[in-house]
Write an enzyme that holds these catalytic residues in place. Structure first.
Site, PDB file in Angstrom:
ATOM      1  CG  HIS A 122      34.449  48.123  43.064  1.00 39.51           C
ATOM      2  ND1 HIS A 122      34.162  47.150  42.378  1.00 39.51           N
ATOM      3  CD2 HIS A 122      33.716  47.733  44.325  1.00 39.51           C
ATOM      4  CE1 HIS A 122      34.003  46.263  42.838  1.00 39.51           C
ATOM      5  NE2 HIS A 122      33.514  45.988  44.226  1.00 39.51           N
ATOM      6  CG  LEU A 144      45.412  38.331  34.841  1.00 39.64           C
ATOM      7  CD1 LEU A 144      46.519  38.405  34.846  1.00 39.64           C
ATOM      8  CD2 LEU A 144      45.508  39.184  32.968  1.00 39.64           C
ATOM      9  CE  LYS A 181      34.275  34.032  37.765  1.00 37.56           C
ATOM     10  NZ  LYS A 181      33.986  33.605  36.409  1.00 37.56           N
ATOM     11  CG  ASP A 233      38.266  43.873  31.697  1.00 40.87           C
ATOM     12  OD1 ASP A 233      38.455  44.793  31.098  1.00 40.87           O
ATOM     13  OD2 ASP A 233      36.844  43.821  32.484  1.00 40.87           O
ATOM     14  CD  GLN A 236      38.119  46.045  35.722  1.00 39.66           C
ATOM     15  OE1 GLN A 236      38.663  46.765  36.957  1.00 39.66           O
ATOM     16  NE2 GLN A 236      38.101  44.961  35.508  1.00 39.66           N
ATOM     17  CE  LYS A 560      75.618  39.195  28.296  1.00 44.43           C
ATOM     18  NZ  LYS A 560      76.413  38.206  27.448  1.00 44.43           N
TER      19      LYS A 560
END
Length: 857
Positions: A122, A144, A181, A233, A236, A560
């Site tokens: 990690h 996610l 997951k 999330d 992190q 446009k």
């Protein structure tokens, strides 16, 4: 491999390994030896993601266990006491003291950690700098995580939404199936913001997604809120937190991997997590979708100049040093230039000049003059001046070979000067004055259809500074700067040159201002009726971005409009409406005959007026709606048109004036045409003349988004109108990407669409007119659309696919049709092999023919 302890050599390191037959993943029988082998083989792609980041490890010394009896896991920050001395390390201060972390900077470190049963590595989103001090984050991450009742497919949907938001923030994103997951989504950063700032941005992004998709997205960590939803999330990004490193194994029952994926894979409804063997095969096949995120070395370099006149050394030395003949289509001669023997191949006794339009990282014009056997060259950012009162900056660059005088083509990406090069004008040259490093005066005799207009032009180059210490005025510093101007004493013939935007078009006689007395009949009497002239092909824009607008003061910005292009030809007796492809639309939009009322009576009396615009249909909030306009397109019978008019009224947004009262304005600069337009056309119920924003691209883009319009059209203030040409003097900046496509087939629907069309198969002609498959679209259809499409395609069946490159997976149950119908889709981006990502159906383009479709790049 033996189970006893043994020494192995990893690159130039020696380490001891043992118990290689010990099973770490009992469900697959994967052994410790296989784990060590995985990390050895995956190191080449994993280390760039982990390098100089403090590595936290999760160790399963007895393996991951089983579902009934999971193995014991140890979480380790500090470097093990018995670590080999060659393991790189760095200290990090925490609230409870200082920890020393290993740095996974080489293959042997990965294998050594695997020997300690560290299955998971990690790392944080930041790296140590050269002084082993923590830097600001170099990447943003979103985790996610599906809650109960949600799954990986739901995470993929959320990932695509995240990607759209990140794209709007000009950030590329890289998905990683986590091996557990969910999905991790990374985006690179420039290191300017702190971890706290990035965390706030990620939090706001998560909250925005939750507001837009409350049924599927949650940004709050509370478990009670996560049922059936995906947690985005954002936490992190905190400088003290870590995420499993891409390519790390996971301590799950099976040897799954945090595997970088392509966006095509994320879109696949059968998306699943990958395992050890899958990932090794991908990498060994050269597949590393996250490689760009791991690269920290940017490409640098300076734009140096090179030789001027009067030096004894090889005049092309610098030119050759920047190019490899095998990697660029540019001419790269081997020998030195011959000052006496090299001449213009068309005019053996005359020197040459060439001006090339160069769409590199910045649009500029390259002005080159033959002298002493080479083309002495300058880059002119705003192009050769067209007015005697204007000075233009010209930066001298390296001398070029004479062969460059006829070069047109694309310099590949990654090469020096990468971009498209086209000839703006070329011809013979008279040198009146040539004083190296001081002043150059020349007369250029260009082509009749060239940017200088075919008449001789006298230019003066005046150096703005002294010579450099090496006698080189072109070394990329301030002393490479010259001023370029059109002299007041021009050679006879008198015709003004076109602006830089007029390359390669036959010239019309320059028109007077539309407000001048000569722009309309002075007597006020209407002329005898005359037949209308042939329709003018509308000028086309190049797809671009905000980055293409360098000096925004030189540009105007229009909205446009989401409709179909129209050229309106108006006389005192009639209005003719013509599509971009030359199709007559007059009977389809009878309400636009209102142009007769909207035009200035003087212009009507003087002769033919030609306007450029966009036909639109407005929704309930007065915004253009292409889907509503679909109900009007293609109708020609009076009865059908009148019935459709009751549901959908058409309007036209007029944005350019090409001819006024018989006077051509094509060679008149944009700003003058626009001024004349407002003097010529007034707004009525169905006729509108929108304003333009001058010199503020960011405001224009923001306004277009606020109004939920298609985007912005950026046009150079000095640009001329180039019929039928696609030019970079008109840049379309889209809020979403649109693409015209040829429908070549369809697939059967399932579930709620059973018995109907599930998706349409799409293609685009390549440069040689051969249809190339670009994917399928299955969203964006209303029930009415499906009914109408089914009816349209029913009589167009054929037995074989019109495109040869449709993959087998998309041929399954496909029904093929004649490739003569054009539609339009919205999409997120193109894959490397040309497929459209996330296409959404917008409707038919009945104003276009299949052979006119081109890929928007």
């Amino acid at each position: 491999m033996a189970t006893d302890e043994q020494s192995v050599r990893i690159e130039d390191r020696t380490l001891k390994v043992s118990n290689l037959e010990k099973v770490f993943f009992s469900s697959t029988g994967t052994t410790k030896g296989e784990v060590l082998d995985y990390y050895r083989r995956i190191a080449a792609v994993m280390i760039p993601q982990a390098r100089r980041r403090p590595a936290t490890r999760k160790r399963w010394v007895d393996g991951v266990g089983t579902a009934d009896r999971p193995g014991t896991v140890f979480f380790r920050k500090d470097l093990e006491d018995r670590a080999p001395s060659w393991v790189p390390r760095a200290d990090l201060e925490h609230s409870d003291g200082v920890s020393t972390y290993p740095l996974v900077d080489e293959t042997a470190v990965l294998v050594w950690l695997a020997q300690l049963a560290a299955l998971e590595i990690h790392t944080p989103q930041w790296r140590f700098d050269e002084d082993l001090t923590a830097s600001n984050p170099d990447r943003l991450v979103l985790d996610l995580d599906p809650g109960p009742g949600a799954d990986l497919t739901d995470c993929a949907r959320v990932a695509l939404w995240c990607r759209e938001i990140l794209e709007d923030m000009a950030m590329e994103s890289f998905p990683v199936t986590s091996g557990s997951k969910g999905i991790h989504l990374y985006a690179p950063l420039d290191g300017a913001a702190t971890a706290q700032q990035i965390t706030q941005v990620a939090h706001e992004l998560a909250r925005a997604l939750e507001e837009d998709h409350p049924d599927l997205v949650v940004s709050d960590m509370k478990k009670s809120l996560r049922s059936g939803r995906v947690l985005v999330d954002w936490s992190q990004n905190n400088g003290h937190k870590t995420t499993v490193c891409p390519y790390s194994l996971r301590g799950r029952l099976r040897p799954s991997v945090a595997a970088p994926r392509t966006w095509e894979e994320i879109e696949d409804p059968e998306l699943d997590q990958l395992e050890l063997g899958d990932v090794l095969r991908r990498v060994e096949d050269g597949m590393d979708p996250i490689a760009a995120l791991g690269s920290s070395a940017g490409k640098g370099g300076t734009e140096g100049g090179a030789s001027s006149g009067g030096r004894s050394r090889d005049r092309l030395e610098v030119y050759r040093s920047r190019r490899e003949a095998s990697r660029t289509p540019e001419p790269v001669p081997e020998g030195r230039p011959d000052p006496e023997g090299a001449r213009d191949p068309r005019e053996p006794e005359d020197p040459m000049f060439v001006i090339q339009e160069h769409h590199a990282s910045r649009l500029h014009w390259d002005f080159r003059l033959e002298h002493d056997g080479v083309l002495v060259s300058w880059a002119v950012p705003k192009g050769p001046p067209v007015d005697v009162d204007v000075n233009r900056l010209a930066v001298q660059t390296e001398d070029h070979p004479l062969e460059y005088g006829t070069f047109e083509g694309t310099i590949p990406k990654g090469e020096y000067g990468a971009g498209d090069v086209t000839l703006w004008d070329t011809g013979s040259l008279e040198v009146e004055t040539w004083r190296d490093g001081e002043e150059i005066v020349v007369v250029c005799h260009g082509r009749p259809d060239g940017g200088l207009g075919g008449a001789p032009r006298r230019f003066a180059f005046v150096h703005t500074g002294g010579m450099g210490g090496n006698g080189d005025p072109t070394s990329g510093r301030a002393d490479a700067s010259w001023l370029l101007h059109l002299t007041k004493d021009q050679p006879p013939t008198g015709e003004e040159p076109a602006s830089c935007e007029g390359r390669g078009r036959p010239r019309e006689e320059r028109a007077p201002s539309a407000s001048s007395p000569t722009s309309a009949s002075s007597s006020g009497a209407r002329p005898e009726p005359a037949a209308m002239s042939d329709p003018i092909s509308p000028m086309l824009a190049t797809l671009g971005s905000r980055d293409d607008i360098r000096d925004q003061d030189d540009w105007a910005f229009e909205m446009k409009w989401d409709g179909v292009r129209v050229v309106a030809t108006v006389t005192a007796e009639a209005v003719r409406l013509t599509s971009r492809g030359g199709k007559d639309l007059t009977s389809t939009f009878p309400e636009l005959a209102e142009l007769l009322e909207a035009l200035d009576p003087a212009a009507l009396a003087a002769g033919e007026t030609v306007l450029d615009g966009e036909i639109v249909a407005l929704d309930a909030r007065d915004r253009p709606s292409f889907s509503r306009l679909q109900r009007r397109l293609g109708l020609t019978r009076d009865r059908d048109v009148e019935r459709a008019r009751k549901e959908v009224e058409a309007h036209v947004m007029i944005f350019d004036l090409l001819r006024r009262g018989g006077v051509p304005l094509l060679r008149t600069p944009y700003r003058e045409r626009r001024s004349a337009l407002f003097d010529t056309v007034r707004s009525t119920e169905h006729i509108h003349v929108p304003q333009a924003d001058h010199g503020d691209v960011d405001h224009a883009i923001e306004l277009s988004k606020e109004l939920q319009l298609e985007g912005v059209m950026a046009k150079t203030e000095t640009g001329v109108y180039q019929p039928g040409r696609r030019s970079r003097t008109w840049i379309k900046i889209k809020n979403a990407r649109h693409q015209e496509v040829v429908v070549i087939g369809w697939r059967h629907g399932k579930g709620g669409r059973s018995g109907s069309i599930g998706s349409l198969l799409l293609a685009i002609p390549d440069g040689e007119g051969v249809l190339r498959y670009v994917g399928r679209v299955g969203t964006g259809f209303s029930d009415r659309d499906l009914e109408q499409i089914t009816s349209t395609l029913a009589s167009r069946a054929r037995r074989t696919p019109p495109a040869d490159d449709v993959p087998a997976a998309d041929r399954r149950d496909a029904e093929w049709v004649r490739a003569d119908l054009v539609g339009e889709v919205r999409y997120s981006e193109r894959t490397e092999d040309g497929r459209l990502r996330h296409p959404v159906w917008r409707g038919w383009r009945r104003d276009k023919q299949a052979h006119e479709v081109r890929g928007e790049q």
